[in-house]
Structures are given as structure tokens and as C-alpha cells.
Design a protein around this motif. Structure first.
Motif, mmCIF file in Angstrom:
data_model
loop_
_atom_site.group_PDB
_atom_site.id
_atom_site.type_symbol
_atom_site.label_atom_id
_atom_site.label_comp_id
_atom_site.label_asym_id
_atom_site.label_seq_id
_atom_site.Cartn_x
_atom_site.Cartn_y
_atom_site.Cartn_z
ATOM 1 N N ASP A 151 -18.201 -5.314 -1.456
ATOM 2 C CA ASP A 151 -18.704 -5.613 -2.798
ATOM 3 C C ASP A 151 -19.911 -6.545 -2.779
ATOM 4 O O ASP A 151 -20.780 -6.457 -3.627
ATOM 5 C CB ASP A 151 -17.600 -6.275 -3.643
ATOM 6 C CG ASP A 151 -16.583 -5.265 -4.112
ATOM 7 O OD1 ASP A 151 -16.856 -4.052 -3.973
ATOM 8 O OD2 ASP A 151 -15.522 -5.675 -4.606
ATOM 9 N N SER A 152 -19.927 -7.444 -1.805
ATOM 10 C CA SER A 152 -21.014 -8.415 -1.777
ATOM 11 C C SER A 152 -22.357 -7.772 -1.408
ATOM 12 O O SER A 152 -23.399 -8.390 -1.518
ATOM 13 C CB SER A 152 -20.694 -9.555 -0.803
ATOM 14 O OG SER A 152 -20.757 -9.079 0.520
ATOM 15 N N VAL A 196 -23.852 -13.728 1.862
ATOM 16 C CA VAL A 196 -23.310 -12.819 0.843
ATOM 17 C C VAL A 196 -23.896 -13.030 -0.553
ATOM 18 O O VAL A 196 -23.902 -12.114 -1.353
ATOM 19 C CB VAL A 196 -21.765 -12.915 0.757
ATOM 20 C CG1 VAL A 196 -21.133 -12.237 1.946
ATOM 21 C CG2 VAL A 196 -21.308 -14.357 0.659
ATOM 22 N N VAL A 197 -24.425 -14.228 -0.827
ATOM 23 C CA VAL A 197 -24.920 -14.460 -2.193
ATOM 24 C C VAL A 197 -26.377 -14.078 -2.390
ATOM 25 O O VAL A 197 -26.906 -14.191 -3.484
ATOM 26 C CB VAL A 197 -24.749 -15.936 -2.625
ATOM 27 C CG1 VAL A 197 -23.301 -16.225 -2.885
ATOM 28 C CG2 VAL A 197 -25.345 -16.872 -1.618
ATOM 29 N N ASN A 250 -16.192 -12.745 -5.007
ATOM 30 C CA ASN A 250 -17.545 -13.139 -4.638
ATOM 31 C C ASN A 250 -18.099 -14.099 -5.687
ATOM 32 O O ASN A 250 -17.640 -14.141 -6.822
ATOM 33 C CB ASN A 250 -18.436 -11.907 -4.518
ATOM 34 C CG ASN A 250 -18.108 -11.133 -3.257
ATOM 35 O OD1 ASN A 250 -18.280 -11.638 -2.158
ATOM 36 N ND2 ASN A 250 -17.584 -9.928 -3.416
ATOM 37 N N ARG A 251 -19.072 -14.845 -5.288
ATOM 38 C CA ARG A 251 -19.748 -15.725 -6.239
ATOM 39 C C ARG A 251 -20.529 -14.870 -7.236
ATOM 40 O O ARG A 251 -20.774 -13.695 -6.976
ATOM 41 C CB ARG A 251 -20.679 -16.681 -5.477
ATOM 42 C CG ARG A 251 -19.943 -17.855 -4.861
ATOM 43 C CD ARG A 251 -20.724 -18.514 -3.772
ATOM 44 N NE ARG A 251 -20.409 -17.913 -2.469
ATOM 45 C CZ ARG A 251 -21.007 -18.250 -1.339
ATOM 46 N NH1 ARG A 251 -21.946 -19.163 -1.334
ATOM 47 N NH2 ARG A 251 -20.665 -17.673 -0.205
ATOM 48 N N THR A 261 -16.886 -11.860 7.452
ATOM 49 C CA THR A 261 -16.405 -12.363 6.171
ATOM 50 C C THR A 261 -15.576 -13.603 6.428
ATOM 51 O O THR A 261 -15.237 -13.912 7.572
ATOM 52 C CB THR A 261 -15.595 -11.293 5.424
ATOM 53 O OG1 THR A 261 -15.285 -11.777 4.120
ATOM 54 C CG2 THR A 261 -14.303 -10.951 6.160
ATOM 55 N N LEU A 303 -15.344 -15.787 -1.194
ATOM 56 C CA LEU A 303 -15.680 -15.288 0.128
ATOM 57 C C LEU A 303 -17.024 -15.814 0.606
ATOM 58 O O LEU A 303 -17.990 -15.879 -0.136
ATOM 59 C CB LEU A 303 -15.726 -13.761 0.118
ATOM 60 C CG LEU A 303 -14.405 -13.062 -0.171
ATOM 61 C CD1 LEU A 303 -14.574 -11.565 0.009
ATOM 62 C CD2 LEU A 303 -13.303 -13.574 0.737
ATOM 63 N N THR A 331 -22.861 -12.597 -9.272
ATOM 64 C CA THR A 331 -23.960 -11.758 -8.810
ATOM 65 C C THR A 331 -25.087 -11.797 -9.829
ATOM 66 O O THR A 331 -24.957 -11.272 -10.932
ATOM 67 C CB THR A 331 -23.478 -10.309 -8.644
ATOM 68 O OG1 THR A 331 -22.380 -10.313 -7.739
ATOM 69 C CG2 THR A 331 -24.575 -9.435 -8.084
#
Lengths: 440, 327
Positions: free
Chosen positions: A146-147, A114-115, A391-392, A161, A320, A394
Motif C-alpha cells: 500500500d505504501s 515509505v512516506v 501507513n502515515r 518493512t 509502518l 498519503t
């Protein structure tokens, strides 16, 4: 010495020279060929396009089964060949970026952490999927979707997820703590009667997982890391970051967590907890099944799970984890890749992966249709975690940023940096990182 | 039809020899010189593979950035600290092992040599992982439990900087002391036993025999052993990568260049770091051959011309290397 024998020696010398010359030329040619060989394009064997899928090495064999199933569903239009990566996130990213930077055209689909979205999109390694995602986006859990979103475009589809859970020993603690402060107090209470047990185990090592935990603590204390534009670091704004780091510092100092937690990754925490060595653990859902099934587990039936706590009167955050599928920019078959991706992320596949591998679904329907309730009893707890999931940060410079985050966090846990200095250092270094000028 | 090699027949021995080594030289240039030179060239550029269009010659800016950074010097401190400690430990332990093997084992040396090499032949990543587990008692992996008993449950060796470095020194010594022992053993076995007999007749003590006969005769082997190990340990990557992943300032210079080359795809800074590692290693190698590689005792009295003395040194070094290979 007679002329004949001289001539004979000359002949012999000549033939030896030829053999030697041939041999040395052949040797070099052979080495060069060996170095360059093996690049033949076997992707189109048999006329059916083969889709290269860069994904996690899977020891369960489940992925292969899904590939075959989807190939059949596609009517034999394509084949899927996985290119395994891993085992750690950091290593997977290295293997992937090396191929993508070199323009490897054998990769069509990519299993993205996701990152990675912003970095990969910025580097033009994955293609914009907005047109394809837009019509179906409402089916997905919001935070997971969103990720995949960066610069107002969708770059992937969410397929798995994960939100962390608080595992606690239900035989030692009556009720799950709602805040981290409560948890620290609970540890002190348990220590009064059982002084030998460790309090809290989590991911304290200097690696990507450390950044995840750190982000949870920071956001849980009300701190912000980046502003929405992704250009300005806000760690030092307010007292959130210092509060979170201060709490961690005190936890370590007061013996609420073992010193060795500063070297812990997910599996280390799980092994400590399942050995009966800890009262609380922060970990992903995968640990639940393992600790209930593993023969060596000493905590079977003695633990329970709860949503991750927050800080008293401040905030709460679950960072997440998870996976998205994207299409490589070099792919020659983006349409087929999309078709294969849709099959590999369909409800039946997500359902079986949730049960067998602990990868939680991204399709909203699977949380409400009751089809998973029996196999995953903590589904409602998890759904709650996903609701508050964040989320981490962006940023295309995430890789530089995460190093700053996990080093500062690890230094606080080790007592090498005071909470105040750590925040100051993080603010300064993170800003340099997102400016694309990460310090050496 | 004339053979294409006919031209070779007309060359004299010396020229012919040169012609015949050309393919080997070309190969050496391709596999050794080209990567080094291209790293040097890249280190003078701003070049990240992620943004290939942003490519520019920037002279020595990368070097200036690196040498001005605290991170680099911390990594250098870790690397040099590790190298000095590990080479010292390995050397003395290896020497003792060699002396014991030379004296005590007689005909069993063949078997012992093989047995002793097992740690050295094990892949470093594997041993590093094993040591990481051993130094972290909280891990439970059945078979290793008894070893873990050696370390207190509460201790956390890999939690601090110097304790981590010492743990790596320990792991490295375990692995390479036998290698040094074998190098030195080969040297010991080539010493003429009559020298010791003569020394006995002259009434020299064992210690005198050791310092006057063994050490000087062993000098080429010692030089090679120390040189190999120093260069190896200055490039150390795997132990730190596996055991600490660079936590607590335990990144070595090689790890730092890996970070830039592989993780950040920054070829400019990464190459500059690699070149700096290369230069460090080169300087150390030079010091070894130049300062420590003095000619054997007695040779200085016959004032040989400098060139001849240097070639004699080289000869003794290559000689010892050859012997090490045989061993």
C-alpha cells in the motif's frame, strides 16, 4: 640617470606586468574550471552501464556484497554504484530531493522511505511501475505494498518493512499490557517498589520519528488524520485525538515518562532502556538484537517484546516504517534498473537483511516458510503488528504535514500546549498544509 | 610578433593598477554579488523547484507573508536573544582572558595562543553534538560520563525554550571566547607601555589606567571583535540544528530559511527569508561602524572633515583586522 638603466627598468616593469597579468587571468580561469570541473560523464566507463543507486549509507558492507552478487546474476549487463545518503530520514530526503530537482541523470534507482511515494510521484521524480508490479503484487505484505500506491498506480516495490514493538522489562512486569492505560497502571505499580526507574521511553523529539509515534497514539485512540482522498483533515472529528493527547499529557504530568523523552529519538530510547533506566519502550525491531548483543547492555535476558498496545475500547495501530525501491525519472536504463531491483529485493537478499540488519521482509512467503524462525524469534509478534499496520497519511504535502504533527505532539509532551489547543491547532495547520498553503 | 600584453605597457601606473585588478573584481562579482542579487530576484517570485512550471513574479508578497507570520518573529526573537546573550558573555570573558594572558604569560604566549584556539578550531557541529550529549544526562557515552555528573540526572536543559537557548549560548561562548581573547590580546600588545609608565608617574589608579588608556586604545579591536561575533551569531544555524532541531521555538531565522530552501525547495519564500537575514546583518554592521566606530579620543577636537574621519575609522578597523590575522 642614464638612458640604459631607464630602459632596463622599463623592461623589468614590462615583464613583471606580464607575469602579473598572466597570473591573475590564470587564477580566475583556474577557479572557474575548478568550480565546473568533475562533471565528466564517467557512467559509461568500459561500455557496461552503471546504475546509480541512491541508498542509505551502509557500514556493514552487506549492501556492497549484494550489489556484486546481483551484478554477477545479471551476467555483467550492468554495474551498481551506490550514492550514499543519510544518516537521518530528514537528511536523506534533503540530499535526494536536491539531486532530483536538479535533474541529476546519474541516479537510476532510489531507496524510498515509505512516506515519500506521493511527494516524489507528484513531482515526476519517479516513474510509474504499475505494469511491472501488477503481476507480482500478491507476493507482498498488503500494508507494505500500500505504501507504494498513489493515485491508483504503483510507484515502487516494497523491499523492507517495519512495525514498532513494545519492549518491556519481564523482570519487573509479569505480563505485557494490552492497552496504553494498562501500561500506565503497570508503571505506577513498579514505581511503588522501584521509584528510581523511568516508566515509558519512546520518540518524543521534534522530528519525523515523533510524527510516527504521534500517529500511532492518534490512530490508536480512534482518531483519523486524513480522509481517503487525502484532501480533508479529520483530526478534530470525534474525541480520539484529544483523548490520545490527553493521555500523553497525563503520562508526562504523573511522571510516567521522563521529561527528557521530549528530546528522544530511537537511539536515545534504546540507550536509556538498555541502561536499565526504563520499564517500557516503544521501538523498532532493530533494538532487539542490539540489546541482546551489546556488551554495555544491562537488560540482557531481562526484557521481552509484545505487539504495540492500543487504547482501551478504542483502537490499535502500528505505523509502518520501511523502504521501497523506485526508478528515477531521469534514468536512462529503466529496464536494467528494474532487473537489478528485483535481484536486490529477492527472497535470499531479504532474508539475510532481516537477520543482519533487522529490516523485515516484505515477501509474505518469508513469514510462513519457517526459514527465519530461528534467527528472529519474535517473527510472529511482528507479523501481527504488520497485520494491523497502517501507513502515515498519503499526501504530496507530507513534508509540510509531518512538521505540523510532530510540533503539536512535542508541544503537548512539553506542556506548552493543552491537548485541546493542540488538536485545534493541528486541524487548522494540517488543512493549510494539505491544501498546499502551509503557514510560515 | 606583438605580445597581447603590449597594450598594458602604454598605460600609466594608476590605469594599469585598475586593469590588473579587473580579474579579481570579476571574480568577486561572480562569487559574491551574483548569488546575493539572484537571491533577491528569486525572493520576488513564486517558485518551488518541485513545480517549476508554476513560476511567477509576485512582487513583495513573499516578504509580506513572512513579516506577517508569528513563526518568523519567534525565530527572530530566538536569534536576537541568542546573539545578545552570547556576544555579551563572549566579550567579557574574552576580555578577561586577554588581560590575563597579556599580563601573566610573558614568553609562553605563543603556546597559550595555540592552546586557547583549540575550541575555536573544532568544527561547530562536533562541539554542538558533544554539548547536546552533555546537556542530556540520560545518554551514556563512556568517556563523557564524568562531565555528565555536573548536571542533575532529572534536569532536562534542552526541554525548554530559554534553557535551550542558554545551553546554546554556553556552547557558543565556550567556542568563541578564546577567539575574542586573541583579537583583544593583539590589540593590548600594541599599546605603548610608556603610556602606563606616564600614568603611574601621574598617580593614576589601575582602574583609571584601564578606562583611560586600555579601553580607548583597544577600541578598534573591540569593534572588530564585536562586529564579527554579532554578525556570526545573527546567522547562527549549526548549534540550533544539532542541539534542538528547532524544538520548543528555538529555530533561528537561518534555520527557517533552510527549512524553506532545502527541505521544502521553496526558493521564493526561502530566498526572501535569506534576504531578510542579510538585511538584518547589514543593519547591525552599519550601526556598529556608524555609532560605535567613533574616532579615537582627541580626534574629535581637531574637526576633521567628515570624509576624512570616516576613512580614519575604516583605517583603524582594517588595521585591527590585520593585526588579528597576524595574531
Amino acid at each position: 640617470m642614464g638612458r640604459d638603466s631607464e630602459a632596463g627598468q622599463g623592461d623589468m616593469r614590462r615583464s613583471r606586468i606580464r607575469v602579473a597579468a598572466c597570473a591573475s587571468v590564470l587564477l580566475v580561469a583556474g577557479l572557474v574550471a575548478a568550480g565546473c570541473g568533475g562533471s565528466a560523464d564517467d557512467a559509461n566507463a568500459g561500455g557496461v552501464p552503471t546504475l546509480g543507486f541512491m541508498t542509505w549509507r551502509d557500514q556493514t558492507g552487506l549492501d556492497e556484497k549484494n550489489f556484486r552478487m546481483c551484478e554477477k546474476q545479471g551476467g555483467g549487463k550492468y554495474r551498481i554504484a551506490s550514492v550514499p545518503m543519510g544518516p537521518s530520514v530528514d537528511q536523506a530526503r534533503e540530499q535526494l530531493t536536491r539531486r532530483l530537482a536538479a535533474g541529476d541523470s546519474s541516479i537510476d534507482m532510489i531507496n524510498l522511505d515509505v512516506v515519500w511515494t506521493a511527494e516524489f510521484a507528484d513531482a515526476n521524480w519517479i516513474i510509474d511501475l504499475s505494469k511491472r508490479v501488477e503481476p507480482i503484487k500478491d507476493q507482498y505484505v498488503g500494508a507494505a505494498l500500500d505504501s507504494t500506491y498513489y493515485k491508483k498506480k504503483y510507484w515502487a516495490i516494497p523491499v523492507g518493512t517495519n512495525a514498532a514493538l513494545l519492549y518491556y522489562r519481564s523482570d519487573l512486569v509479569k505480563q505485557a499490557p494490552k492497552t496504553w492505560e494498562e501500561m500506565a497502571a503497570d508503571i505506577k505499580t513498579v514505581h511503588e517498589t522501584t521509584p528510581d526507574i523511568n516508566g515509558f521511553v519512546f520518540q518524543g523529539a521534534s522530528y519525523e520519528g515523533g510524527s510516527v509515534d504521534a500517529t500511532e497514539f492518534l490512530l490508536g485512540a480512534g482518531a483519523k488524520i486524513l480522509d481517503p482522498s487525502g484532501k480533508h483533515v479529520q483530526v478534530a472529528d470525534g474525541d480520539g485525538a484529544e483523548y490520545a493527547f490527553g493521555w500523553l499529557h497525563d503520562l508526562m504530568k504523573d511522571g510516567g515518562a521522563p521529561k527528557v523523552v521530549t528530546t528522544f529519538m530511537e537511539e536515545d530510547s534504546r540507550l536509556a532502556f538498555q541502561k536499565g533506566d526504563a520499564v517500557f519502550m516503544r521501538n523498532w525491531p532493530y533494538a532487539w538484537a542490539l540489546m541482546n548483543q551489546d556488551k554495555a547492555s544491562k537488560v540482557k535476558g531481562k526484557f521481552d517484546i509484545a505487539p504495540l498496545p492500543g487504547f482501551d475500547g478504542r483502537s490499535q495501530a502500528s505505523v509502518l516504517g520501511g523502504q521501497n525501491y523506485g526508478i528515477a525519472a531521469t534514468s536512462k536504463h529503466p529496464d536494467l534498473a528494474w532487473e537489478a531491483m528485483m535481484c536486490l529485493s529477492s527472497a535470499p537478499v531479504q532474508r539475510i537483511k532481516a537477520v543482519k540488519k533487522g529490516e523485515m521482509p516484505t515477501l509474505k512467503a518469508l513469514y510462513t516458510d519457517g526459514s527465519l524462525d530461528k534467527d528472529i524469534p519474535f517473527l510472529d509478534v511482528l507479523a501481527k503488528g504488520l497485520e494491523t499496520g497502517v501507513n502515515r497519511p498519503t499526501t504530496p504535502y507530507y513534508n509540510d504535514a509531518t512538521i505540523v504533527i510532530y510540533q503539536a505532539y512535542n508541544d503537548v509532551l512539553n506542556g506548552r500546549l493543552s491537548p485541546k489547543d493542540a488538536v485545534k491547532q493541528m486541524q487548522h495547520k494540517l488543512q493549510a498544509a494539505v491544501d498546499g498553503k502551509a503557514e510560515i | 610578433m606583438r605580445s597581447p600584453f603590449a597594450v598594458l605597457d602604454r598605460l600609466d601606473e594608476r590605469r594599469l593598477g585598475l586593469v590588473l585588478v579587473i580579474p579579481a573584481i570579476v571574480l568577486m562579482l561572480i562569487v559574491a554579488a551574483y548569488p546575493v542579487l539572484s537571491a533577491v530576484w528569486m525572493s520576488l517570485h513564486r517558485y518551488n523547484v518541485k513545480v517549476p512550471q508554476d513560476y511567477a513574479f509576485i512582487g513583495f508578497s513573499n516578504y509580506a507573508r513572512i513579516l506577517a507570520s508569528r513563526t518568523w518573529w519567534t525565530a527572530m526573537e530566538t536569534t536576537v536573544g541568542f546573539a545578545v546573550l552570547s556576544v555579551t558573555c563572549e566579550f567579557f570573558l574574552g576580555l578577561v582572558m586577554a588581560l590575563v594572558m597579556n599580563r601573566a604569560l610573558g614568553k609562553a604566549t605563543g603556546a597559550v595562543r595555540v592552546a586557547v584556539l583549540v575550541p575555536w578550531a573544532t568544527i561547530t557541529v562536533v562541539t554542538a553534538l558533544a554539548w547536546k550529549w552533555i546537556f542530556t544526562p540520560t545518554f551514556t557515552f563512556g568517556a563523557l560520563n564524568w562531565v555528565m555528573g555536573l548536571f542533575a540526572e532529572e534536569s532536562c536543559v534542552l526541554c525548554g525554550r530559554w534553557t535551550s537557548i542558554l545551553a546554546m549560548v554556553f556552547a557558543d561562548t565556550w567556542k568563541t571566547a578564546p577567539f575574542i581573547a586573541l583579537l583583544l590580546l593583539a590589540g593590548l600588545q600594541s599599546i605603548d607601555g610608556e603610556m602606563y609608565e606616564a600614568a603611574d608617574v601621574d598617580g593614576a589608579s589601575k582602574w583609571t589606567q584601564f578606562t583611560r588608556i586600555t579601553v580607548p586604545a583597544l577600541k578598534p579591536a573591540i569593534l572588530v571583535a564585536l562586529l564579527f561575533r554579532s554578525l556570526d551569531s545573527l546567522r547562527m544555524f549549526d548549534l540550533a540544528y544539532v542541539m534542538t532541531n528547532g524544538a520548543n521555538d528555538t529555530k533561528t531565522t537561518s534555520m527557517l530559511s533552510y527549512d524553506y530552501l532545502i527541505r521544502r525547495l521553496d526558493m521564493g519564500v526561502g530566498s526572501a527569508m535569506s534576504v531578510l537575514v542579510f538585511v538584518t546583518v547589514l543593519i547591525v554592521a552599519f550601526i556598529f561602524v556608524r555609532v560605535l566606530g567613533a574616532a579615537p579620543e582627541g580626534a574629535d577636537k581637531v574637526k576633521k572633515p567628515k570624509r576624512a574621519r570616516r576613512s580614519a575609522e575604516l583605517e583603524s578597523v582594517t588595521d585591527a583586522m590585520g593585526r588579528a590575522q597576524i595574531a
